[in-house]
Design an enzyme around this catalytic site. Sequence first.
Site, PDB file in Angstrom:
ATOM      1  N   TYR A 211       8.318 -14.502  -0.401  1.00  0.00           N
ATOM      2  CA  TYR A 211       9.488 -14.839   0.419  1.00  0.00           C
ATOM      3  C   TYR A 211       9.186 -14.618   1.899  1.00  0.00           C
ATOM      4  CZ  TYR A 211      14.391 -14.311   2.052  1.00  0.00           C
ATOM      5  OH  TYR A 211      15.593 -14.406   2.703  1.00  0.00           O
TER       6      TYR A 211
ATOM      7  N   ASP B 164      20.826 -21.754   7.466  1.00  0.00           N
ATOM      8  CA  ASP B 164      20.476 -22.318   6.166  1.00  0.00           C
ATOM      9  C   ASP B 164      21.737 -22.751   5.409  1.00  0.00           C
ATOM     10  OD1 ASP B 164      19.137 -23.033   3.887  1.00  0.00           O
ATOM     11  OD2 ASP B 164      18.752 -20.999   3.199  1.00  0.00           O
TER      12      ASP B 164
ATOM     13  N   HIS C  39      14.525 -16.792   6.350  1.00  0.00           N
ATOM     14  CA  HIS C  39      15.782 -16.176   6.811  1.00  0.00           C
ATOM     15  C   HIS C  39      15.595 -15.010   7.775  1.00  0.00           C
ATOM     16  CE1 HIS C  39      17.107 -17.919   2.774  1.00  0.00           C
ATOM     17  NE2 HIS C  39      17.674 -18.657   3.709  1.00  0.00           N
TER      18      HIS C  39
ATOM     19  N   CYS D 103      22.289 -15.131  -3.301  1.00  0.00           N
ATOM     20  CA  CYS D 103      22.925 -13.833  -3.511  1.00  0.00           C
ATOM     21  C   CYS D 103      24.189 -14.015  -4.327  1.00  0.00           C
ATOM     22  CB  CYS D 103      23.292 -13.215  -2.172  1.00  0.00           C
ATOM     23  SG  CYS D 103      21.866 -13.028  -1.124  1.00  0.00           S
TER      24      CYS D 103
END
Length: 687
Positions: free
Chosen positions: A171, A267, A174, A31
Amino acid sequence: MARDPRFDILFEPVKIGPVVARNRFFQVPHCNGMGYARPRAHAAMRAVKAEGGWAVVSTEEVEIHPSSDVAPFIEGRLWDDSDVPALELLTQAVHRHGALAAIELAHAGMNASNLYSREVALAPSAIASPANYYPAQARAMSKSDILAFRRWHRQAALRARRAGFDVIYVYAAHSLSLPMHFLQRRHNERTDEYGGSLVNRARLLRELIEDTKEAVGAHCAVAVRFAVEELRGADGIAAGEEGREVIALLAELPDLWDVTLSDWSHDSQTSRFAAEGYQEEFVRFVKSVTRKPVVGVGRFTSPDAMLSQIRRGVLDFIGAARPSIADPFLPRKIERGDIDDIRECIGCNICVSGDFTMTPIRCTQNPTMGEEWRRGWHPERVAPRTGDDAFLVVGAGPAGLECARILGQRGHRVHLAEARTQLGGRVTRESRLPGLASWARVRDYRVSQLERMPEVDILRGSRVSAQDVLEFGAPRVVLATGARWRRDGVGRANRRPIPGLEPGAGCVFTPDDVMDESLPARGTAIVFDDDHYYIGGIVAELLRARGLEVTLVTPAERASAWTVNTLEQHAIQRQLLELGVIVMANHNLVEFDGAQATLECVYTGRRTPLAAQSIVSVTSRLANDDLAVALAASPDALRAAGVVSLAAIGDCWAPGTIAAAVYAGHRHAREFDRAPSDAVGFEREAI
Ligand code: ADP
Ligand code: SF4
């Protein structure tokens, strides 16, 4: 310099399905607070990584549909054809530097607030939205919803290909994505073929991989980002169990596995809580289960650690988000043999705070991060000097060191004077606190650069007075004299000194005292944290480790409250509680008599006594601006001494983060010779 042949293996090309990566350096999705809202800035930032030698440069998560709207967060967006041109800016910029462009197609499922699109969130089973007590619930997807979702994903893959992407991600990591929600037992209570057994829960992920391969697989590589471990015991996906089984089940289906930990705080752990390579124990099994190339992360900044990952067969690609933010030119530096020039990530997660605050990414180590387009800053290049003026820079903390580094790079003669014998200012001092050793890299990188610049001389142990400045004879003077912690309790909750915390009170301490090893010897201590970043929590931890009974009192609703923005708050509070620190949130400190403190509830105003032998006041800092004030008061003397400019930068101008001090030093060195102007000073993207 030439590359050390030991590192040749890092520069081998690797095939990923139908495409070839030029080396093993892989900038994984991250991000950046720019995303769909600031596409030119985003493209320029990624282009610098490509120029810096990364073989694959990825976007952040890119929303594929209005039902995956993660507003107010600013990620990528590919809802329809109108989003393609903005992403094309990125692929073209990345391709110009010979890298592959990767896109992480994402559907946030129950994590989508849909505050902008006003769609209803989707999930495997009906469930309350997990995001910050958001008052909404996600709806259980019907079979036709699943078909529609697969269609949206396929359309997004086709659009991504049209936008020029070479690698297209499915994806499932997370805990921020629908296919992962389907995998997680706790989120999937379905009784149809998408629920129950792992084969059923993995069905959607399998279908998405197959759909994507069928749609674009002839031209684009299809990657899967998958969280092999959630670190939540039996309740979650665990590397030794379902994490392994999912990869075994889908082993050869994608062209690449990008494996990681979930959630994001696991992470992207900070250096305070995890060392370089911390994910290895969880991901090392992956290559034994698949023949496809594997990328993983671990805040890798050391070429030897990278080499070891490849040599030992743990990974095929060195994945990096933060190391590529701190030094976009990391691969090139290894390639050229300039290993000492690597600007190592310190693991502070200030970069993450850009995402949480919905503002362009910033980095403590790399002040050009996020400024590539809007200010035209490059991490390695700077305009040569426009004049011959010599500089006196006073103070060698992060601001002074960075200012001197860039001035030296521009070719200016620089004298850097530091009162202490040790350089680094606050980073040297703070790096001695528990967990912050890596922060010394802010100093070490800059000092090692400065020591190789013939234009720069460093004067250690040189406290500079106003008279010294006038006598020194440098036409340009930069003051970077830093700040000190207040002792009187003035901060956010108390705008006036707290009674009992007056100067000279022997039982009142500051973080500076603690860093100078002058701390309460024993007994009971209150750490009053009205600063809310990391120092209060660390001081409490340190005192507890020295055997004191510690209560952390804070007007905020939790310990080290601002660290939610660096993904650390949970780990910090857990650590404090486990060490036996009492956390008293929602309370202000209103008085201290040397034996007893008076606390006040921020809601009711109700007062509570708390016995304590000492207080550490962590509230706010005072700028060390005596020198600046004295010099600014003598314009005639400055003129007579030949001083043409006087500037104060960093914490002595306004105390802030280390990142802000580095930025201030960098900016001054780049911009001091610009004509004064009221203009905004950077480009903005007009929509
Ligand atoms: P910043 O974060 O703005 O760089 P720091 O507090 O980390 O600020 O660093 C300021 C540095 O300036 C410290 O190392 C301090 O010793 C030094 N310093 C402060 N006053 C003087 C002075 N008068 N002469 C030389 N060095 C000074
Ligand atoms: Fe590393 Fe901190 Fe920069 Fe993030 S902000 S890349 S953690 S140095």
